[in-house]
Every structure is written in C-alpha cells, then in structure tokens.
Motif scaffolding. Structure first.
Motif, mmCIF file in Angstrom:
data_model
loop_
_atom_site.group_PDB
_atom_site.id
_atom_site.type_symbol
_atom_site.label_atom_id
_atom_site.label_comp_id
_atom_site.label_asym_id
_atom_site.label_seq_id
_atom_site.Cartn_x
_atom_site.Cartn_y
_atom_site.Cartn_z
ATOM 1 N N LYS A 87 59.614 72.422 33.904
ATOM 2 C CA LYS A 87 58.752 73.038 32.875
ATOM 3 C C LYS A 87 59.569 73.705 31.769
ATOM 4 C CE LYS A 87 56.716 75.663 35.892
ATOM 5 N NZ LYS A 87 57.241 75.043 37.104
ATOM 6 N N THR A 88 60.543 74.526 32.176
ATOM 7 C CA THR A 88 61.308 75.262 31.162
ATOM 8 C C THR A 88 62.166 74.300 30.334
ATOM 9 O OG1 THR A 88 61.253 77.211 32.556
ATOM 10 C CG2 THR A 88 62.917 77.180 30.833
ATOM 11 N N THR A 89 62.784 73.353 31.013
ATOM 12 C CA THR A 89 63.558 72.319 30.310
ATOM 13 C C THR A 89 62.661 71.593 29.301
ATOM 14 O OG1 THR A 89 64.842 71.975 32.335
ATOM 15 C CG2 THR A 89 64.895 70.204 30.698
ATOM 16 N N GLY A 104 60.269 74.267 39.830
ATOM 17 C CA GLY A 104 61.516 73.523 39.661
ATOM 18 C C GLY A 104 61.362 72.071 39.242
HETATM 19 N N1 LIG Z 1 65.193 65.080 33.541
HETATM 20 C C1 LIG Z 1 66.005 65.821 34.292
HETATM 21 N N2 LIG Z 1 67.139 65.299 34.809
HETATM 22 C C2 LIG Z 1 67.969 66.035 35.576
HETATM 23 N N3 LIG Z 1 67.766 67.335 35.878
HETATM 24 C C3 LIG Z 1 66.651 67.917 35.398
HETATM 25 C C4 LIG Z 1 65.710 67.203 34.599
HETATM 26 N N4 LIG Z 1 64.702 68.060 34.251
HETATM 27 C C5 LIG Z 1 64.994 69.240 34.822
HETATM 28 N N5 LIG Z 1 66.159 69.173 35.522
HETATM 29 C C6 LIG Z 1 66.806 70.242 36.287
HETATM 30 O O1 LIG Z 1 65.885 70.718 37.259
HETATM 31 C C7 LIG Z 1 66.042 72.110 37.454
HETATM 32 C C8 LIG Z 1 64.702 72.806 37.253
HETATM 33 O O2 LIG Z 1 64.323 72.682 35.884
HETATM 34 P P1 LIG Z 1 63.447 73.790 35.152
HETATM 35 O O3 LIG Z 1 64.055 75.131 35.291
HETATM 36 O O4 LIG Z 1 63.174 73.276 33.794
HETATM 37 O O5 LIG Z 1 62.149 73.708 36.060
HETATM 38 P P2 LIG Z 1 60.887 74.679 36.045
HETATM 39 O O6 LIG Z 1 59.713 73.835 36.373
HETATM 40 O O7 LIG Z 1 60.836 75.457 34.788
HETATM 41 O O8 LIG Z 1 61.222 75.663 37.253
HETATM 42 P P3 LIG Z 1 60.408 77.011 37.635
HETATM 43 O O9 LIG Z 1 59.180 76.536 38.344
HETATM 44 O O10 LIG Z 1 61.359 77.732 38.537
HETATM 45 O O11 LIG Z 1 60.107 77.725 36.364
HETATM 46 C C9 LIG Z 1 67.104 72.573 36.475
HETATM 47 O O12 LIG Z 1 68.344 72.650 37.153
HETATM 48 C C10 LIG Z 1 67.135 71.461 35.431
HETATM 49 O O13 LIG Z 1 68.407 71.346 34.829
#
Ligand SMILES: Nc1ncnc2c1ncn2[C@@H]1O[C@H](COP(=O)(O)OP(=O)(O)OP(=O)(O)O)[C@@H](O)[C@H]1O
Ligand SMILES: [Mg+2]
Length: 282
Positions: free
Chosen positions: A26-28, A23
């Motif tokens: 990464k995906t963002t 969370g």
């Molecule tokens: N710079 C940012 N500002 C605000 N919110 C963010 C930012 N980057 C990511 N988020 C939010 O944080 C949450 C997690 O983001 P994301 O899904 O990209 O994480 P992840 O590392 O891919 O998670 P996972 O480990 O479950 O795959 C999402 O709700 C996303 O919208």
C-alpha cells in the motif's frame, strides 16, 4: 501541462489505497501513484493515515523534513500549510506526514473531514495511504473516499482480505451512507506479481483474482528489485529511473485518470521488456 492545470479549479478527488492484509504494498503504491499523478501535471498530495508506523515519509524521502504532522493539524497545534511538505523533485507533489504516536484515537472523523475538505481546495488528487486491517484507522482512511485502489497480492489470504475491504467500501463509507451518492469507484491493483510463480501454480493468476473480487483491474505491478532499491533511497519508484515496476505504475495511473490503456503485464528480466519500455511514445 502543469501550468495549464493550475488555472483550473482543483478536481479534489480523494483516493484511498487500501488492502486489508498488511505488507502487500500500500505505502509503496501510494508513493508511486501520487508521484506518477504529479508527474502527469496533477496537483497531488499523499496523506499518511498509518498513525504509529509513519512509513510514507521514509519512502518519499522526506522524513528529516517532518516538523508538524496530520495529528498536530487535527489537534489544532499547527496549520495545514505548516504540516504539508513540498516534494523537492516535483512541484506538483506534496506530502502530509503522520505522527508516530501510539494513540490510535488521535485521528477523528471530524478532523479527517475538515482536513480533506481543505486539501480539496488546493489539490486535484488526495491519495490516502491506509493502515493494514479493517479496524478504525483503515475505516477512517476510506470513509471520505471517492475512489479506492485495492492493493492485492496474488495469493489467497490477500485476496480474501481485499474482498472484506470491498465489502466495507460498499457499506461503511460516506458514499455508501448517502442515498443519492455514486458508490465508491473501486479498482484492484495486483502487486508483487511473478509470472514464473504463476506458471508453476504457486501464485494465483490475474483472472483468478478478478473472478473473486469482481471489480475492474487497474494494473499489475511485477515483483521487482527496483522497489527495494527505490525505497532504500527514499524515492518513489516512478522517479527512480526506468524499471518494469515504474512502467507498470505509470500505466495504472494513466488508467486511474480515466485514459483507456490496454492492459499488459510489464515484467522484469523478460526479453523485449526494455524495447517496449523505451519505445513508448510518451
Ligand atoms: N512490487 C514489489 N516488488 C518487490 N517488493 C515489493 C513490491 N511492492 C512492495 N514491496 C515490498 O513489500 C514490503 C511491504 O510494502 P509496503 O510497506 O508498501 O506495504 P504496506 O501494504 O504499506 O504495508 P503495511 O500494511 O505494513 O502498511 C516492502 O518491503 C516493499 O519494499
Ligand atoms: Mg503501509
């Protein structure tokens, strides 16, 4: 720029976006980085390694277009080109979605290698969105990487997990196992950075993070409402109009492609931000 690059053989660089902790963005970041690369004219594919969760196609806004996926290709049920989805906004961008199967063993090392090799013949950059953790899925996502973007939030647990991931990148990857290979080029991308929380000591400073991780800084992405807005409409933030987060991702990608760019922290709601953003020469 696009046409110019098309005549050249593809670079075929594999970049893993990884973190350890879940969370953190990464995906963002995978979506934003791949869209920014494609915008700069590089033939780019973003690959979802997060089997079971399948978040990437939603963030990219193509979930209704998924017919075949990464796993179908590995299992021989579809050809790679049947599973690749061409982005409707950028002709240089494609997505390889994953499956929602619960079978975490569906990805195999040989299958991943074969698909990456095929993608290298067509794309300049192959961006791999890793699952959280340091287990098999995350290890497969990083195994064949040439470069790593280690996504870290400025807080202790995230930095600690990123440090573990850096250890894995240096020991459990193809480049680490190959005697004469250059090590994976790892860079840290600090996301969800909030200067006001840093100022009151609630968040780690950039310097603190870098001191622990001891790898170069690719960029600092601010905490930004633009991210949520963009993901709600299925658009990578760099394609969703000007914002501090979009600017910060564009800067990071310029650095990723090897262009030197002064480090700056682009912030939301700070005076001077929009002047700086719109005043940019590009
Ligand atoms: N710079 C940012 N500002 C605000 N919110 C963010 C930012 N980057 C990511 N988020 C939010 O944080 C949450 C997690 O983001 P994301 O899904 O990209 O994480 P992840 O590392 O891919 O998670 P996972 O480990 O479950 O795959 C999402 O709700 C996303 O919208
Ligand atoms: Mg994710």
């Amino acid at each position: 720029m696009t046409t110019e690059l098309k005549d050249k053989p593809p670079l075929g660089r594999v970049i893993v976006v990884t973190s350890g902790k879940g969370g953190v963005g990464k995906t963002t970041s995978s979506a934003a980085i791949s869209a920014a690369l494609a915008k700069q004219g590089f033939r780019t594919v973003v690959v979802d390694f997060d089997v079971g969760l399948r978040n990437l196609d939603m963030i990219m806004g193509c979930e209704r277009r998924v017919v075949f996926d990464f796993i179908n290709v590995i299992q021989g049920d579809a050809k790679l080109k049947q599973a690749l989805i061409k982005d409707k906004r950028l002709e240089t961008l494609s997505i390889l979605p994953t499956s929602q199967t619960r079978d975490k063993d569906a990805l195999t090392k040989e299958g991943v290698e074969q698909i990456l090799n095929e993608l290298k013949t067509e794309f300049d950059y192959i961006v791999c969105d890793s699952p959280a953790g340091i287990e098999r899925g995350a290890q497969l996502a990083m195994y064949y990487a040439d470069e790593a973007v280690v996504v870290t939030n400025p807080e202790v647990s995230s930095v600690r997990d990123s440090d573990r991931v850096l250890g894995l990148l240096n020991s459990q990857t193809k480049r680490a196992e190959t005697a004469d290979a250059e090590p994976i080029k790892a860079q840290v991308l600090i996301t969800r950075y909030d200067q006001s929380r840093v100022d009151i000591g609630e968040m780690m400073t950039v310097e603190d993070v870098l001191e622990i991780l001891a790898v170069p800084l690719l960029g600092v992405i601010p905490e930004s409402k633009a991210i949520l807005r963009a993901s709600n409409v299925g658009t990578p933030v760099v394609l969703d109009g000007p914002s501090a987060a979009a600017q910060a991702y564009e800067d990071a990608v310029t650095r990723l492609t090897g262009t030197e760019l002064e480090m700056r922290i682009v912030e939301e709601r700070r005076p001077g931000l929009f002047r700086r953003m719109f005043g940019r020469a590009t």
